[in-house]
Design a protein around this motif. Structure first.
Motif, PDB file in Angstrom:
ATOM      1  N   ALA A 110       0.858  -1.181   0.000  1.00 12.09           N
ATOM      2  CA  ALA A 110       0.000   0.000   0.000  1.00 12.09           C
ATOM      3  C   ALA A 110       0.894   1.229   0.000  1.00 12.09           C
ATOM      4  O   ALA A 110       2.045   1.182   0.441  1.00 12.09           O
ATOM      5  CB  ALA A 110      -0.902   0.017   1.231  1.00 12.09           C
ATOM      6  N   CYS A 111       0.343   2.318  -0.504  1.00 11.94           N
ATOM      7  CA  CYS A 111       1.050   3.588  -0.421  1.00 11.94           C
ATOM      8  C   CYS A 111       0.028   4.697  -0.184  1.00 11.94           C
ATOM      9  O   CYS A 111      -1.164   4.523  -0.417  1.00 11.94           O
ATOM     10  CB  CYS A 111       1.893   3.859  -1.663  1.00 11.94           C
ATOM     11  N   ALA A 112       0.519   5.802   0.323  1.00 13.65           N
ATOM     12  CA  ALA A 112      -0.319   6.968   0.587  1.00 13.65           C
ATOM     13  C   ALA A 112       0.410   8.194   0.068  1.00 13.65           C
ATOM     14  O   ALA A 112       1.634   8.213  -0.009  1.00 13.65           O
ATOM     15  CB  ALA A 112      -0.581   7.086   2.089  1.00 13.65           C
ATOM     16  N   GLY A 113      -0.359   9.206  -0.301  1.00 21.69           N
ATOM     17  CA  GLY A 113       0.238  10.443  -0.781  1.00 21.69           C
ATOM     18  C   GLY A 113      -0.231  10.777  -2.173  1.00 21.69           C
ATOM     19  O   GLY A 113      -1.306  10.361  -2.599  1.00 21.69           O
ATOM     20  N   LYS A 114       0.613  11.503  -2.897  1.00 20.21           N
ATOM     21  CA  LYS A 114       0.274  11.946  -4.252  1.00 20.21           C
ATOM     22  C   LYS A 114       1.311  11.398  -5.205  1.00 20.21           C
ATOM     23  O   LYS A 114       2.469  11.800  -5.161  1.00 20.21           O
ATOM     24  CB  LYS A 114       0.243  13.466  -4.311  1.00 20.21           C
ATOM     25  N   GLY A 115       0.892  10.451  -6.027  1.00 17.77           N
ATOM     26  CA  GLY A 115       1.805   9.857  -6.989  1.00 17.77           C
ATOM     27  C   GLY A 115       1.618   8.361  -7.058  1.00 17.77           C
ATOM     28  O   GLY A 115       0.590   7.827  -6.638  1.00 17.77           O
ATOM     29  N   THR A 116       2.616   7.684  -7.588  1.00 20.55           N
ATOM     30  CA  THR A 116       2.582   6.224  -7.702  1.00 20.55           C
ATOM     31  C   THR A 116       3.875   5.646  -7.132  1.00 20.55           C
ATOM     32  O   THR A 116       4.900   6.324  -7.087  1.00 20.55           O
ATOM     33  CB  THR A 116       2.453   5.775  -9.168  1.00 20.55           C
ATOM     34  N   VAL A 117       3.789   4.389  -6.719  1.00 23.10           N
ATOM     35  CA  VAL A 117       4.963   3.648  -6.265  1.00 23.10           C
ATOM     36  C   VAL A 117       4.965   2.313  -6.988  1.00 23.10           C
ATOM     37  O   VAL A 117       3.923   1.671  -7.106  1.00 23.10           O
ATOM     38  CB  VAL A 117       4.948   3.410  -4.739  1.00 23.10           C
ATOM     39  N   THR A 118       6.126   1.911  -7.479  1.00 17.28           N
ATOM     40  CA  THR A 118       6.279   0.574  -8.034  1.00 17.28           C
ATOM     41  C   THR A 118       6.999  -0.268  -6.988  1.00 17.28           C
ATOM     42  O   THR A 118       8.127   0.041  -6.598  1.00 17.28           O
ATOM     43  CB  THR A 118       7.079   0.593  -9.348  1.00 17.28           C
ATOM     44  N   PHE A 119       6.304  -1.294  -6.506  1.00 11.98           N
ATOM     45  CA  PHE A 119       6.865  -2.264  -5.577  1.00 11.98           C
ATOM     46  C   PHE A 119       7.362  -3.441  -6.396  1.00 11.98           C
ATOM     47  O   PHE A 119       6.636  -3.965  -7.245  1.00 11.98           O
ATOM     48  CB  PHE A 119       5.811  -2.761  -4.590  1.00 11.98           C
ATOM     49  N   THR A 120       8.590  -3.881  -6.161  1.00 10.78           N
ATOM     50  CA  THR A 120       9.165  -5.021  -6.872  1.00 10.78           C
ATOM     51  C   THR A 120       9.662  -6.031  -5.850  1.00 10.78           C
ATOM     52  O   THR A 120      10.389  -5.674  -4.925  1.00 10.78           O
ATOM     53  CB  THR A 120      10.329  -4.572  -7.776  1.00 10.78           C
ATOM     54  N   VAL A 121       9.247  -7.292  -6.020  1.00  9.61           N
ATOM     55  CA  VAL A 121       9.694  -8.382  -5.161  1.00  9.61           C
ATOM     56  C   VAL A 121      10.586  -9.279  -6.013  1.00  9.61           C
ATOM     57  O   VAL A 121      10.223  -9.659  -7.126  1.00  9.61           O
ATOM     58  CB  VAL A 121       8.497  -9.173  -4.592  1.00  9.61           C
ATOM     59  N   VAL A 122      11.783  -9.606  -5.477  1.00 12.40           N
ATOM     60  CA  VAL A 122      12.769 -10.386  -6.224  1.00 12.40           C
ATOM     61  C   VAL A 122      13.326 -11.490  -5.334  1.00 12.40           C
ATOM     62  O   VAL A 122      13.674 -11.252  -4.177  1.00 12.40           O
ATOM     63  CB  VAL A 122      13.940  -9.484  -6.694  1.00 12.40           C
ATOM     64  N   SER A 123      13.420 -12.700  -5.900  1.00 13.39           N
ATOM     65  CA  SER A 123      14.071 -13.824  -5.232  1.00 13.39           C
ATOM     66  C   SER A 123      14.644 -14.725  -6.308  1.00 13.39           C
ATOM     67  O   SER A 123      13.898 -15.321  -7.087  1.00 13.39           O
ATOM     68  CB  SER A 123      13.075 -14.600  -4.371  1.00 13.39           C
ATOM     69  N   GLY A 124      15.961 -14.815  -6.380  1.00 16.58           N
ATOM     70  CA  GLY A 124      16.584 -15.589  -7.447  1.00 16.58           C
ATOM     71  C   GLY A 124      16.122 -15.063  -8.799  1.00 16.58           C
ATOM     72  O   GLY A 124      16.162 -13.868  -9.053  1.00 16.58           O
ATOM     73  N   ALA A 125      15.634 -15.962  -9.661  1.00 17.69           N
ATOM     74  CA  ALA A 125      15.161 -15.564 -10.992  1.00 17.69           C
ATOM     75  C   ALA A 125      13.712 -15.079 -10.986  1.00 17.69           C
ATOM     76  O   ALA A 125      13.224 -14.587 -11.993  1.00 17.69           O
ATOM     77  CB  ALA A 125      15.302 -16.739 -11.955  1.00 17.69           C
ATOM     78  N   ALA A 126      13.018 -15.209  -9.851  1.00 20.04           N
ATOM     79  CA  ALA A 126      11.612 -14.775  -9.761  1.00 20.04           C
ATOM     80  C   ALA A 126      11.540 -13.285  -9.461  1.00 20.04           C
ATOM     81  O   ALA A 126      12.267 -12.772  -8.601  1.00 20.04           O
ATOM     82  CB  ALA A 126      10.887 -15.571  -8.687  1.00 20.04           C
ATOM     83  N   LYS A 127      10.644 -12.600 -10.175  1.00 22.26           N
ATOM     84  CA  LYS A 127      10.504 -11.156  -9.999  1.00 22.26           C
ATOM     85  C   LYS A 127       9.075 -10.761 -10.346  1.00 22.26           C
ATOM     86  O   LYS A 127       8.549 -11.180 -11.382  1.00 22.26           O
ATOM     87  CB  LYS A 127      11.487 -10.425 -10.915  1.00 22.26           C
ATOM     88  N   THR A 128       8.448  -9.976  -9.479  1.00 17.10           N
ATOM     89  CA  THR A 128       7.111  -9.445  -9.745  1.00 17.10           C
ATOM     90  C   THR A 128       7.103  -7.976  -9.366  1.00 17.10           C
ATOM     91  O   THR A 128       7.595  -7.600  -8.299  1.00 17.10           O
ATOM     92  CB  THR A 128       6.039 -10.192  -8.920  1.00 17.10           C
ATOM     93  N   ALA A 129       6.540  -7.146 -10.239  1.00 19.94           N
ATOM     94  CA  ALA A 129       6.422  -5.710  -9.970  1.00 19.94           C
ATOM     95  C   ALA A 129       4.948  -5.325  -9.974  1.00 19.94           C
ATOM     96  O   ALA A 129       4.162  -5.834 -10.782  1.00 19.94           O
ATOM     97  CB  ALA A 129       7.190  -4.907 -11.008  1.00 19.94           C
TER      98      ALA A 129
END
Length: 113
Positions: free
Chosen positions: A50-69
């Motif tokens: 979650a984020c709050a404020g004005k704008g956007t945030v890209t959250f990226t989760v990485v483990s080895g070769a696995a990656k999700t944004a």
């Protein structure tokens, strides 16, 4: 703004009630990263951000070769979740935003049982 984002995730109550399944939780500096090098490869997780404020945030989760944004609109007061399975013995969550001083972040990651 980080507190507003943590409140969206109802983080305080969840941290107290789900200690066994909890992997990591907190707020991230923007740009920033938290790293856990104790996770086992093949761990199934539920990631909520979650984020709050004005704008956007890209959250990226990485483990080895696995990656999700996941890109989150901070003007929308809601949480965003996705499943993620680790592919290595480390787990990183990162936050990035072009509006870094105008947003707050929060995340919680727990094992899927």
């Amino acid at each position: 703004m980080d507190k507003e984002a943590r409140d969206l995730l109802n983080m305080t109550d969840r941290l107290e009630s789900d200690e066994a399944g909890l992997v990591a939780a907190g707020s991230l500096a923007v740009p920033g990263e938290n790293l856990d090098e104790t996770i086992k490869s093949g761990t199934a997780l539920r990631v909520e951000v979650a984020c709050a404020g004005k704008g956007t945030v890209t959250f990226t989760v990485v483990s080895g070769a696995a990656k999700t944004a996941k890109r989150v609109d901070c003007t929308q007061p809601m949480t965003n979740g996705f499943d993620f399975t680790t592919a290595g013995p480390s787990l990183a969550i990162q936050a990035d935003s072009p509006e870094e001083d105008r947003v707050g972040t929060a995340y919680i990651m727990g094992r899927i049982s």
